[in-house]
Scaffold this motif. Structure first.
Motif, PDB file in Angstrom:
ATOM      1  N   CYS A 135       0.836  -1.202   0.000  1.00 15.95           N
ATOM      2  CA  CYS A 135       0.000   0.000   0.000  1.00 15.95           C
ATOM      3  C   CYS A 135       0.875   1.258   0.000  1.00 15.95           C
ATOM      4  O   CYS A 135       1.648   1.482   0.926  1.00 15.95           O
ATOM      5  N   PRO A 136       0.746   2.096  -1.039  1.00 13.31           N
ATOM      6  CA  PRO A 136       1.580   3.297  -1.088  1.00 13.31           C
ATOM      7  C   PRO A 136       1.293   4.283   0.056  1.00 13.31           C
ATOM      8  O   PRO A 136       2.170   5.053   0.448  1.00 13.31           O
ATOM      9  N   PHE A 137       0.065   4.245   0.570  1.00 15.75           N
ATOM     10  CA  PHE A 137      -0.271   5.166   1.671  1.00 15.75           C
ATOM     11  C   PHE A 137       0.374   4.680   2.969  1.00 15.75           C
ATOM     12  O   PHE A 137       0.984   5.458   3.700  1.00 15.75           O
ATOM     13  N   ARG A 144       3.939   5.479   3.262  1.00 14.16           N
ATOM     14  CA  ARG A 144       4.314   6.822   3.738  1.00 14.16           C
ATOM     15  C   ARG A 144       4.676   6.778   5.223  1.00 14.16           C
ATOM     16  O   ARG A 144       5.647   7.397   5.655  1.00 14.16           O
ATOM     17  N   LEU A 163      -6.167  -7.211   3.511  1.00 15.85           N
ATOM     18  CA  LEU A 163      -7.272  -6.280   3.248  1.00 15.85           C
ATOM     19  C   LEU A 163      -8.388  -6.919   2.423  1.00 15.85           C
ATOM     20  O   LEU A 163      -9.467  -6.351   2.288  1.00 15.85           O
ATOM     21  N   LYS A 166     -10.680  -8.705   5.665  1.00  9.02           N
ATOM     22  CA  LYS A 166     -10.270  -7.941   6.846  1.00  9.02           C
ATOM     23  C   LYS A 166     -10.675  -8.648   8.132  1.00  9.02           C
ATOM     24  O   LYS A 166     -11.858  -8.982   8.318  1.00  9.02           O
ATOM     25  N   GLY A 193     -11.586   1.121   7.811  1.00  6.46           N
ATOM     26  CA  GLY A 193     -11.052  -0.182   7.401  1.00  6.46           C
ATOM     27  C   GLY A 193      -9.843  -0.061   6.493  1.00  6.46           C
ATOM     28  O   GLY A 193      -9.600  -0.907   5.636  1.00  6.46           O
ATOM     29  N   LYS A 194      -9.086   1.022   6.643  1.00  8.18           N
ATOM     30  CA  LYS A 194      -7.937   1.235   5.750  1.00  8.18           C
ATOM     31  C   LYS A 194      -6.623   1.306   6.513  1.00  8.18           C
ATOM     32  O   LYS A 194      -6.587   1.748   7.660  1.00  8.18           O
ATOM     33  N   VAL A 195      -5.570   0.916   5.820  1.00  8.95           N
ATOM     34  CA  VAL A 195      -4.223   1.108   6.354  1.00  8.95           C
ATOM     35  C   VAL A 195      -3.636   2.342   5.690  1.00  8.95           C
ATOM     36  O   VAL A 195      -4.039   2.675   4.576  1.00  8.95           O
ATOM     37  N   PRO A 196      -2.715   3.039   6.351  1.00  6.66           N
ATOM     38  CA  PRO A 196      -2.105   2.715   7.631  1.00  6.66           C
ATOM     39  C   PRO A 196      -2.966   3.147   8.817  1.00  6.66           C
ATOM     40  O   PRO A 196      -3.786   4.052   8.709  1.00  6.66           O
ATOM     41  N   GLU A 229      -5.207   7.475   8.505  1.00  5.32           N
ATOM     42  CA  GLU A 229      -4.966   8.462   7.445  1.00  5.32           C
ATOM     43  C   GLU A 229      -3.468   8.801   7.452  1.00  5.32           C
ATOM     44  O   GLU A 229      -2.968   9.473   8.367  1.00  5.32           O
ATOM     45  N   SER A 230      -2.795   8.355   6.407  1.00  2.00           N
ATOM     46  CA  SER A 230      -1.326   8.405   6.380  1.00  2.00           C
ATOM     47  C   SER A 230      -0.711   9.755   6.767  1.00  2.00           C
ATOM     48  O   SER A 230       0.231   9.795   7.563  1.00  2.00           O
TER      49      SER A 230
HETATM   50  N1  LIG Z   1      -6.398   8.334   2.404  1.00  2.00           N
HETATM   51  C1  LIG Z   1      -5.909   7.122   2.992  1.00  2.00           C
HETATM   52  C2  LIG Z   1      -5.895   6.039   1.949  1.00  2.00           C
HETATM   53  C3  LIG Z   1      -5.522   4.685   2.522  1.00  2.00           C
HETATM   54  C4  LIG Z   1      -5.923   3.535   1.587  1.00  2.00           C
HETATM   55  O1  LIG Z   1      -6.669   3.719   0.621  1.00  2.00           O
HETATM   56  N2  LIG Z   1      -5.415   2.339   1.908  1.00  2.00           N
HETATM   57  C5  LIG Z   1      -5.854   1.192   1.153  1.00  2.00           C
HETATM   58  C6  LIG Z   1      -4.704   0.258   0.806  1.00  2.00           C
HETATM   59  S1  LIG Z   1      -3.534   0.993  -0.294  1.00  2.00           S
HETATM   60  C7  LIG Z   1      -6.808   0.386   2.006  1.00  2.00           C
HETATM   61  O2  LIG Z   1      -6.615   0.223   3.187  1.00  2.00           O
HETATM   62  N3  LIG Z   1      -7.848  -0.153   1.379  1.00  2.00           N
HETATM   63  C8  LIG Z   1      -8.788  -0.993   2.021  1.00  2.00           C
HETATM   64  C9  LIG Z   1     -10.187  -0.615   1.678  1.00  2.00           C
HETATM   65  O3  LIG Z   1     -10.385   0.450   1.061  1.00  2.00           O
HETATM   66  O4  LIG Z   1     -11.098  -1.370   2.008  1.00  2.00           O
HETATM   67  C10 LIG Z   1      -4.526   7.367   3.601  1.00  2.00           C
HETATM   68  O5  LIG Z   1      -3.818   8.252   3.102  1.00  2.00           O
HETATM   69  O6  LIG Z   1      -4.179   6.706   4.582  1.00  2.00           O
END
Ligand SMILES: N[C@@H](CCC(=O)N[C@@H](CS)C(=O)NCC(=O)O)C(=O)O
Length: 245
Positions: free
Chosen positions: A34-36, A39, A58, A61, A72-75, A86-87
């Motif tokens: 995950c590029p975020f 970071r 992911l 989950k 539900g998102k990383v990081p 939120e990165s």
């Molecule tokens: N705006 C968020 C974006 C994070 C994001 O989109 N992470 C993706 C992986 S690259 C994720 O967790 N996706 C899981 C999902 O959307 O269900 C950030 O900057 O942290």
């Protein structure tokens, strides 16, 4: 298990129990491609923070992840019963928690400039995702958008790094996308041999310089792994988050 984060990381699969987090310890919930999340991995690497890393699947989950994070998102980081996600928010939070290794400048104006740079560099990220999401196989428009984004990124690079003389907040926000560039150019259908290429000499030199930074080297993944993941996630639409590593 191979440790590509340069940090202690474990991968938990669906059904695996989450190990308890001791008081005073910090944990990063991550996904290796995950590029975020990358970071925050870079930030932790630069600040040399003792953070344990849990790689989350992911695609399926785990409950303990969704319960902690409404998006539900990383990081996401966790410490002492608190979670932050939120990165860019995570990175700023890490600076506030550990000011002795702050990466964001303390001067309010300089600080604002770093955040503005992140915003102005976001077209590179948008152009990258346009490649990934392209369905019809015609990359003309994606290439055009990428060229525009690269010209913009080249014009914004006025020193060695976006952070100035050393790597900074803006570098760690944009680098994960630059790290993945070779993976897109390996796709023969795209017909682009390299990004950014000779047209953008400052940016090309910047990329080489970034690769030499210890905090980047410590957590950088081989291009073949990025390519493998991008194919599995975006082309086969069935990402293998473990990739056998
Ligand atoms: N705006 C968020 C974006 C994070 C994001 O989109 N992470 C993706 C992986 S690259 C994720 O967790 N996706 C899981 C999902 O959307 O269900 C950030 O900057 O942290």
């Amino acid at each position: 298990m191979a440790n590509f984060e340069g940090l202690n990381s474990i991968t938990l699969n669906p059904g695996d129990e989450l190990p308890p987090l001791a008081a005073g310890r910090m944990r990063l919930y991550n996904m290796r491609f995950c590029p975020f999340a990358n970071r925050s991995v870079l930030y932790i690497s630069k600040k040399k923070l003792p953070v344990e890393v849990i790689n989350v699947n992911l695609k399926e989950k785990p409950d303990w992840f969704v319960q902690r994070n409404p998006l539900g998102k990383v990081p996401m980081i966790e410490h002492d019963g608190k979670v932050v996600f939120e990165s860019l928010v995570v990175n700023e939070y890490l600076d506030e928690l550990f000011p002795e290794t702050a990466i964001l400048p303390t001067d309010p104006y300089e600080r604002a400039q770093q955040k503005i740079l992140v915003e102005r560099l976001s077209s590179v990220q948008a152009a990258f995702f346009a490649f990934m999401m392209n369905k019809d196989g015609d990359y003309t428009q994606a290439i055009e958008s990428m060229e525009k984004a690269l010209a913009n990124a080249e014009s914004l690079l006025v020193d060695d790094f976006y952070g100035g003389k050393t790597t900074g907040y803006a570098d760690f926000a944009v680098w994960p996308i630059f790290e993945r560039f070779p993976a897109i150019t390996l796709n023969p259908k795209i017909g682009v041999k390299e990004f950014p290429g000779a047209k953008y000499p400052k940016l090309s030199a910047y990329i080489e310089r970034m690769k030499q930074q210890p905090e980047v080297k410590a957590v950088m993944k081989p291009v073949e792994l990025h390519e493998k993941f991008l194919k599995s996630a975006w082309i086969e639409k069935n990402p293998d988050y473990n990739l056998g590593i």
